[in-house]
Design a protein around this motif. Structure first.
Motif, PDB file in Angstrom:
ATOM      1  N   TYR A  78       0.818  -1.213   0.000  1.00  0.00           N
ATOM      2  CA  TYR A  78       0.000   0.000   0.000  1.00  0.00           C
ATOM      3  C   TYR A  78       0.855   1.267   0.000  1.00  0.00           C
ATOM      4  O   TYR A  78       0.346   2.366   0.257  1.00  0.00           O
ATOM      5  N   ALA A  79       2.126   1.134  -0.286  1.00  0.00           N
ATOM      6  CA  ALA A  79       3.047   2.264  -0.175  1.00  0.00           C
ATOM      7  C   ALA A  79       2.654   3.437  -1.057  1.00  0.00           C
ATOM      8  O   ALA A  79       2.869   4.605  -0.696  1.00  0.00           O
ATOM      9  N   ASP A  80       2.076   3.166  -2.218  1.00  0.00           N
ATOM     10  CA  ASP A  80       1.736   4.237  -3.158  1.00  0.00           C
ATOM     11  C   ASP A  80       0.256   4.599  -3.127  1.00  0.00           C
ATOM     12  O   ASP A  80      -0.226   5.318  -4.003  1.00  0.00           O
ATOM     13  N   ASP A  81      -0.486   4.090  -2.147  1.00  0.00           N
ATOM     14  CA  ASP A  81      -1.926   4.357  -2.065  1.00  0.00           C
ATOM     15  C   ASP A  81      -2.194   5.255  -0.861  1.00  0.00           C
ATOM     16  O   ASP A  81      -2.225   4.795   0.286  1.00  0.00           O
ATOM     17  N   ASP A  82      -2.416   6.545  -1.119  1.00  0.00           N
ATOM     18  CA  ASP A  82      -2.640   7.499  -0.039  1.00  0.00           C
ATOM     19  C   ASP A  82      -3.990   7.308   0.646  1.00  0.00           C
ATOM     20  O   ASP A  82      -4.257   7.923   1.686  1.00  0.00           O
ATOM     21  N   ARG A  83      -4.848   6.471   0.068  1.00  0.00           N
ATOM     22  CA  ARG A  83      -6.176   6.268   0.652  1.00  0.00           C
ATOM     23  C   ARG A  83      -6.182   5.206   1.743  1.00  0.00           C
ATOM     24  O   ARG A  83      -7.190   5.023   2.422  1.00  0.00           O
ATOM     25  N   VAL A  84      -5.076   4.497   1.938  1.00  0.00           N
ATOM     26  CA  VAL A  84      -5.021   3.423   2.928  1.00  0.00           C
ATOM     27  C   VAL A  84      -4.400   3.945   4.219  1.00  0.00           C
ATOM     28  O   VAL A  84      -3.337   4.562   4.207  1.00  0.00           O
ATOM     29  N   ARG A  85      -5.076   3.692   5.331  1.00  0.00           N
ATOM     30  CA  ARG A  85      -4.587   4.102   6.640  1.00  0.00           C
ATOM     31  C   ARG A  85      -4.463   2.883   7.543  1.00  0.00           C
ATOM     32  O   ARG A  85      -5.103   1.863   7.320  1.00  0.00           O
ATOM     33  N   VAL A  86      -3.666   3.004   8.597  1.00  0.00           N
ATOM     34  CA  VAL A  86      -3.469   1.903   9.524  1.00  0.00           C
ATOM     35  C   VAL A  86      -3.926   2.323  10.920  1.00  0.00           C
ATOM     36  O   VAL A  86      -3.713   3.468  11.341  1.00  0.00           O
ATOM     37  N   ASP A  87      -4.620   1.435  11.611  1.00  0.00           N
ATOM     38  CA  ASP A  87      -5.113   1.683  12.970  1.00  0.00           C
ATOM     39  C   ASP A  87      -4.791   0.479  13.843  1.00  0.00           C
ATOM     40  O   ASP A  87      -4.727  -0.649  13.353  1.00  0.00           O
ATOM     41  N   PRO A  88      -4.631   0.672  15.153  1.00  0.00           N
ATOM     42  CA  PRO A  88      -4.543  -0.479  16.049  1.00  0.00           C
ATOM     43  C   PRO A  88      -5.817  -1.308  15.958  1.00  0.00           C
ATOM     44  O   PRO A  88      -6.920  -0.772  15.794  1.00  0.00           O
ATOM     45  N   ALA A  89      -5.686  -2.617  16.068  1.00  0.00           N
ATOM     46  CA  ALA A  89      -6.831  -3.506  15.853  1.00  0.00           C
ATOM     47  C   ALA A  89      -7.797  -3.543  17.024  1.00  0.00           C
ATOM     48  O   ALA A  89      -8.942  -3.969  16.862  1.00  0.00           O
ATOM     49  N   ALA A  90      -7.365  -3.092  18.206  1.00  0.00           N
ATOM     50  CA  ALA A  90      -8.189  -3.272  19.403  1.00  0.00           C
ATOM     51  C   ALA A  90      -9.587  -2.683  19.250  1.00  0.00           C
ATOM     52  O   ALA A  90     -10.568  -3.253  19.728  1.00  0.00           O
ATOM     53  N   GLY A  91      -9.692  -1.552  18.562  1.00  0.00           N
ATOM     54  CA  GLY A  91     -10.993  -0.914  18.421  1.00  0.00           C
ATOM     55  C   GLY A  91     -11.956  -1.652  17.516  1.00  0.00           C
ATOM     56  O   GLY A  91     -13.150  -1.330  17.480  1.00  0.00           O
ATOM     57  N   PHE A  92     -11.460  -2.667  16.784  1.00  0.00           N
ATOM     58  CA  PHE A  92     -12.302  -3.397  15.842  1.00  0.00           C
ATOM     59  C   PHE A  92     -12.618  -4.816  16.310  1.00  0.00           C
ATOM     60  O   PHE A  92     -13.441  -5.486  15.694  1.00  0.00           O
ATOM     61  N   LEU A  93     -11.968  -5.275  17.387  1.00  0.00           N
ATOM     62  CA  LEU A  93     -12.051  -6.687  17.742  1.00  0.00           C
ATOM     63  C   LEU A  93     -12.933  -6.981  18.948  1.00  0.00           C
ATOM     64  O   LEU A  93     -12.859  -8.060  19.522  1.00  0.00           O
ATOM     65  N   ARG A  94     -13.750  -6.031  19.371  1.00  0.00           N
ATOM     66  CA  ARG A  94     -14.699  -6.247  20.455  1.00  0.00           C
ATOM     67  C   ARG A  94     -14.006  -6.714  21.727  1.00  0.00           C
ATOM     68  O   ARG A  94     -14.447  -7.641  22.401  1.00  0.00           O
ATOM     69  N   GLY A  95     -12.885  -6.080  22.037  1.00  0.00           N
ATOM     70  CA  GLY A  95     -12.136  -6.454  23.228  1.00  0.00           C
ATOM     71  C   GLY A  95     -12.494  -5.598  24.422  1.00  0.00           C
ATOM     72  O   GLY A  95     -13.359  -4.713  24.360  1.00  0.00           O
ATOM     73  N   ARG A  96     -11.818  -5.862  25.541  1.00  0.00           N
ATOM     74  CA  ARG A  96     -12.004  -5.069  26.746  1.00  0.00           C
ATOM     75  C   ARG A  96     -11.048  -3.882  26.726  1.00  0.00           C
ATOM     76  O   ARG A  96      -9.885  -4.028  26.346  1.00  0.00           O
ATOM     77  N   PRO A  97     -11.498  -2.702  27.158  1.00  0.00           N
ATOM     78  CA  PRO A  97     -10.633  -1.517  27.116  1.00  0.00           C
ATOM     79  C   PRO A  97      -9.330  -1.690  27.884  1.00  0.00           C
ATOM     80  O   PRO A  97      -8.304  -1.127  27.487  1.00  0.00           O
ATOM     81  N   ASP A  98      -9.329  -2.480  28.983  1.00  0.00           N
ATOM     82  CA  ASP A  98      -8.098  -2.630  29.758  1.00  0.00           C
ATOM     83  C   ASP A  98      -7.064  -3.493  29.054  1.00  0.00           C
ATOM     84  O   ASP A  98      -5.929  -3.606  29.519  1.00  0.00           O
ATOM     85  N   HIS A  99      -7.449  -4.086  27.901  1.00  0.00           N
ATOM     86  CA  HIS A  99      -6.487  -4.855  27.125  1.00  0.00           C
ATOM     87  C   HIS A  99      -6.098  -4.145  25.827  1.00  0.00           C
ATOM     88  O   HIS A  99      -5.401  -4.731  24.993  1.00  0.00           O
TER      89      HIS A  99
END
Length: 440
Positions: free
Chosen positions: A278-299
């Motif tokens: 994705y090096a040449d694709d300015d439309r792609v962003r990266v985020d930590p996965a925790a916010g998408f995996l239905r986890g507990r906030p303390d983890h």
């Protein structure tokens, strides 16, 4: 014939005969031998542009001794190494990403302990020391590390897409197909149950039938949602890097799942290494996965990581010296300078040179500063037999995510776990070596 030339040839032959006679007389003293150091063989996982960058660094790693190196890169690393060991012709140094395999080799007496200097760079959780034959030693050191708890997403998809991602999934990877799915289950378990439960499971101390392990599988299925047979078949047969981009370099460059899947998807769960597609694709962003995996906030501060570790397989002292140098600052600076911008490796120490592109900097900050806990890839902690069974089970569950099928698969995996080495086996990876704060 010219008499001068004849006399010259006669003197030359006489001198050579004298040289041979002297060698024969002195051979027991070690004279007349080639004292140049033998070429060290390094076996590793990188091919293509990655392999070329590593090999270029290796060739520039001149210590003034005349030592030379040859690099063998292969995508079938385990198979190649096993074949070389069976032929009693191991490489001097091998670079592996499986702590389970490394632990087995150390337990079998195949590895040589590292030098004190190299051992000081064996940052957890990539390189925990082992107790083998009653002595605690360090047998490998991380050269390159990666962050796995990441989500790659297309921007401009709108709030609805962000709230309900449409996940890209591709599970094919030659002989190791299935591992992208194991990454999902590992990451979900880490964020829902926490590092302690994750560690017990990764080291074989927790049953696969435990409700928390089972929950990780069903959560994955729920996140992906209902899929058509065509979609399932596409995910099972497509490479984890996607399809080649016909417009790039003759069509040989993969364009990632975000540009390959049909119909279009919006989010991908994948390790940091995928940034090169994705090096040449300015439309792609990266985020930590925790916010998408239905986890507990303390983890949320826990991240799954992977690494490529160097270990010594020969008795040649120069091999231990090489690993010491490969894990040092000079080698890392050279490696970074030889690699393409989007392929510059991540290193475990914040003081080491890190990628400078925006995405690379973001990932490096998480790896070395922001994370509370780093946990090594669970399937790479497991014994190779259990890891391979995990890969196969993921493929079967993805094709048929029914409750009864899952129970059957977990029973089978637990049987494999119970057949593995007991906790007291010499050299077993200690539970304390799976998760740790950022090191360096």
């Amino acid at each position: 014939m010219n008499r001068t030339r004849t006399r010259s040839r006669t003197r030359t032959r006489a001198a050579f005969r004298g040289f041979l006679a002297a060698c024969l007389l002195a051979v027991t003293a070690g004279a007349c031998t080639d004292e140049r150091p033998e070429t060290l063989v390094v076996l590793g996982p990188w091919t293509g542009d990655e392999g070329e960058a590593f090999e270029a660094m290796l060739n520039k790693l001149d210590d003034g001794t005349g030592q030379t190196y040859t690099y063998q890169g292969t995508r079938s690393l385990r198979e190649t190494l096993v074949a070389q060991l069976e032929a009693d012709a191991p490489p001097d140094v091998a670079i592996l990403n499986s702590l389970g395999e490394l632990t087995e080799y150390a337990r079998a007496g195949r590895l040589r302990p590292l030098t004190t200097t190299a051992a000081a760079r064996a940052y957890p959780p990539w390189a925990p020391p082992l107790s083998v034959d009653g002595t605690r030693r360090t047998y490998w050191v991380p050269l390159k590390v990666d962050l796995k708890s990441l989500v790659w997403r297309k921007t401009g998809q709108g709030a609805r897409a962000a709230a309900a991602p449409k996940w890209c999934v591709a599970l094919a990877s030659q002989a190791t197909s299935g591992w992208p799915g194991t990454d999902w289950i590992e990451d979900i378990l880490l964020h829902r149950a926490g590092p302690d439960v994750y560690t017990e499971w990764a080291t074989g101390r927790l049953s696969w039938r435990d409700p928390r392990v089972r929950d990780a599988w069903t959560t994955w299925a729920a996140l992906l949602g209902k899929r058509s047979k065509a979609s399932v078949d596409q995910s099972l047969t497509m490479s984890y890097v996607g399809t080649p981009d016909p417009a790039a370099n003759g069509g040989g460059v993969p364009r990632g799942l975000l540009g390959s899947m049909t119909p279009r998807c919006t989010h991908e769960h994948q390790s940091a290494f995928i940034r090169y597609v994705y090096a040449d694709d300015d439309r792609v962003r990266v985020d930590p996965a925790a916010g998408f995996l239905r986890g507990r906030p303390d983890h949320d501060g826990a991240y799954e990581v992977a690494g490529d570790m160097a270990a010594v397989f020969s008795d040649n002292p120069a091999a231990r010296t090489l690993v010491e140098r490969l894990s040092g600052g000079t080698a890392r600076t050279l490696w970074r300078s030889q690699a393409q911008r989007e392929l510059r490796p991540f290193f475990p120490d914040a003081a080491d040179p890190q990628p400078t592109d925006p995405t690379g900097r973001r990932i490096a900050d998480i790896l070395t500063r922001e994370a509370d806990t780093l946990c090594f890839d669970a399937s790479d902690v497991m014994a190779p037999g259990l890891r391979d069974a995990f890969h196969r089970a993921v493929l079967r569950y993805f094709r048929d995510p029914k409750e009864a099928r899952l129970d059957e698969l977990l029973d089978q995996l637990d049987a494999v776990r119970e057949d593995a080495a007991p906790d007291t086996a010499p050299g077993r990876l200690p539970a304390s070596g799976v998760c740790a704060p950022p090191g360096g």
